[in-house]
Design a protein around this motif. Sequence first.
Motif, PDB file in Angstrom:
ATOM      1  N   TYR A   1     -19.477 -24.244   6.741  1.00 55.59           N
ATOM      2  CA  TYR A   1     -18.949 -23.583   7.944  1.00 55.59           C
ATOM      3  C   TYR A   1     -19.902 -23.767   9.119  1.00 55.59           C
ATOM      4  O   TYR A   1     -19.485 -23.986  10.250  1.00 55.59           O
TER       5      TYR A   1
ATOM      6  N   SER B   1      -5.984 -21.191   4.156  1.00 55.10           N
ATOM      7  CA  SER B   1      -4.985 -20.206   3.754  1.00 55.10           C
ATOM      8  C   SER B   1      -4.311 -19.615   4.981  1.00 55.10           C
ATOM      9  O   SER B   1      -3.079 -19.571   5.079  1.00 55.10           O
TER      10      SER B   1
ATOM     11  N   GLY C   1      -9.014 -23.271  -0.440  1.00 53.86           N
ATOM     12  CA  GLY C   1      -8.540 -21.998  -0.965  1.00 53.86           C
ATOM     13  C   GLY C   1      -8.836 -20.784  -0.119  1.00 53.86           C
ATOM     14  O   GLY C   1      -9.362 -20.866   0.989  1.00 53.86           O
ATOM     15  N   VAL C   2      -8.462 -19.652  -0.705  1.00 57.08           N
ATOM     16  CA  VAL C   2      -8.693 -18.345  -0.104  1.00 57.08           C
ATOM     17  C   VAL C   2     -10.147 -17.967  -0.421  1.00 57.08           C
ATOM     18  O   VAL C   2     -10.500 -17.835  -1.600  1.00 57.08           O
TER      19      VAL C   2
ATOM     20  N   ASN D   1     -11.392 -25.469   2.818  1.00 55.38           N
ATOM     21  CA  ASN D   1     -12.259 -25.317   1.641  1.00 55.38           C
ATOM     22  C   ASN D   1     -11.435 -25.175   0.359  1.00 55.38           C
ATOM     23  O   ASN D   1     -11.896 -24.595  -0.621  1.00 55.38           O
TER      24      ASN D   1
HETATM   25 MG   LIG Z   1     -10.077 -21.357   2.896  1.00 49.04          MG
END
Ligand SMILES: [Mg+2]
Length: 593
Positions: A402, A478, A506-507, A504
């Motif tokens: 990030y 997401s 996913g959650v 990335n």
């Molecule tokens: Mg994500």
Amino acid sequence: MDQVATKPTANAADAARKPGGDTDRQAQEIDGFQLVIDALKLNGIDTIFGLPGIPITDLTRRLQASGLRVIAFRHEQNAGYAASIAGFMTQKPGICLTVSAPGFLNGLTALANATTNCFPMILVSGSSEREIVDLQQGDYEEMDQLAIARPHAKAAFRVLHAEDIGVGVARAIRAALSGRPGGVYLDLPAKLFPQTIDAESGRNSLIKVVDPAPRQIPAPDAVQRALDLLKSAKRPLIILGKGAAYAQADADIRALVERSGIPYLPMSMAKGLLPDTHEQSAAAARSYVLPEADVVMLIGARLNWLLSQGKGKTWGGASPKAWGGQKFIQVDISPQEADSNVRVDAPVVGDIGSCVAAMLSAMGAKWPQPPSEWVDAISERRTKNVGKMAETLAKNPVPMNYHSALNVVRDIVKANPDAILVNEGANALDFTRSIVDMYKPRKRLDVGTWGVMGVGMGFSVAAAVVSGDQVIAIEGDSAFGFSGMEVETICRYDLPVCVVIMNNNGVYRGDEVNPTGGRDPSPLVFVKGARYEKLMDAFGGVGVLATTPAELRNAMEEAIRSRKPTLINAVIDEKAGTESGRITSLNPTAKKK
Ligand SMILES: [Mg+2]
Ligand SMILES: Cc1ncc(C[n+]2csc(CCOP(=O)(O)OP(=O)(O)O)c2C)c(N)n1
């Protein structure tokens, strides 16, 4: 102001061509469709966000034909979010237009979110036949929409007769804008639209709302009480909220902060009210200033969960519910806000602009500056934390994390301070908020009070439409999924929106596995290596896969140069995030761990 035109209906136009037709009578009549349009135009509404269908298809057509901008979405929730943020940006109610039952319900989430966030918005939904709905006889899209909307709206109204359209629209506008703004529901049954009335009385029934958000001047003694408390402080702090950003009192707010010399913290959507690089910003020392401050002045900020309800460990309280000992000044438009969580010693009730102006004039030109020990202690911590952050941002890990990706976004926003930043996700939200500095007011639009996912593309469309400025949407993968189909809308209206997906897989993270070893993936992960950029390609926009900061930078620069709809799929280390981002403590399972 626009003339209230009486447009002949299509039938009347046909009749006009026939000799001896009943043109005269029809020309003297006006229908419900036209009255709705004229009522909106009369009140300066120029843009409608919506999705057509029975019974409002003809309304959307005729709105466009009469010169309003109609932005049609792929899902009503996104049209609703668009309307709500247009309301926040312009201080005019954003209008969302939907069909009955399912369309209405799709828009309702956005209406409830608008009410919670104090955004002025009007959800206008067509509805089915009252007699059948009320007897539950099974009409097409049968639903008692008014009753369902009421608890989620600041106000809810239904218009049954054409002659009441003017009043209905006026009441909706006043309710949305006056006092604390919010979401309003306006129910327009199908039968209302083709109703005709005499054109002259129709015109006379329309209301141009005078002073829809009257100023509310604070009481002088309340202002004095607040200033006395502020003056007595050893460690004062100002917190600027979204309400302060909404007020568009930017110069006075800045003057108040600067003349007082008091350190300030911006809430998320108040970032940029003063540039985040301002020397009085205490944002990089938040965890120091909240427990240490002795007097805190809240300006358009509520002591809700985002400020830990004003108590507990965040504020130096001994236990999660214990008061930290701060005294609070609360500047707010609602007389009911003070004392909602902790004691407020000096409530100042009024609109933010009037309150800040009154404080400035009561402060006079000379105001004692806060003790230098306090200011110095904050600036020491700020320098240290900013330095630490700079080190982290300078790293260039493979794959990107990030920080290395957002370091690029930080530079791009710095070089383009007029760009509007839309932001949602968990880690994608929290890191962006803390890493990307904002320089101008109302340039940061995000998940707000609810931390709601799904606002991304609706906000982006509205921000571009309303301002004409470049939009940069920083989206968790997401988060993006909730409104991703609206990239077609972005392409259709050719909007200068650059979507960056922090992908990335996913959650929160992308590395979870199914603990049973079964074939289904973990509920927290998505298809690995998904190619989101192809979605933008599909509709004629520019899609880019970016696996390094350099690729991301090139793609963002090109998007801003070209103003073309762009989607950049920024591949982020799937192990980089934390569960729930910054709010892990609110997550019951994580707490147990
Ligand atoms: Mg994500
Ligand atoms: C409407 C709605 N549904 C579900 C959630 C719960 N939620 C919070 S953040 C989030 C998504 C986080 O993942 P992502 O957007 O990919 O961000 P990341 O942390 O991976 O960067 C979800 C589903 C929510 N806040 N709002």
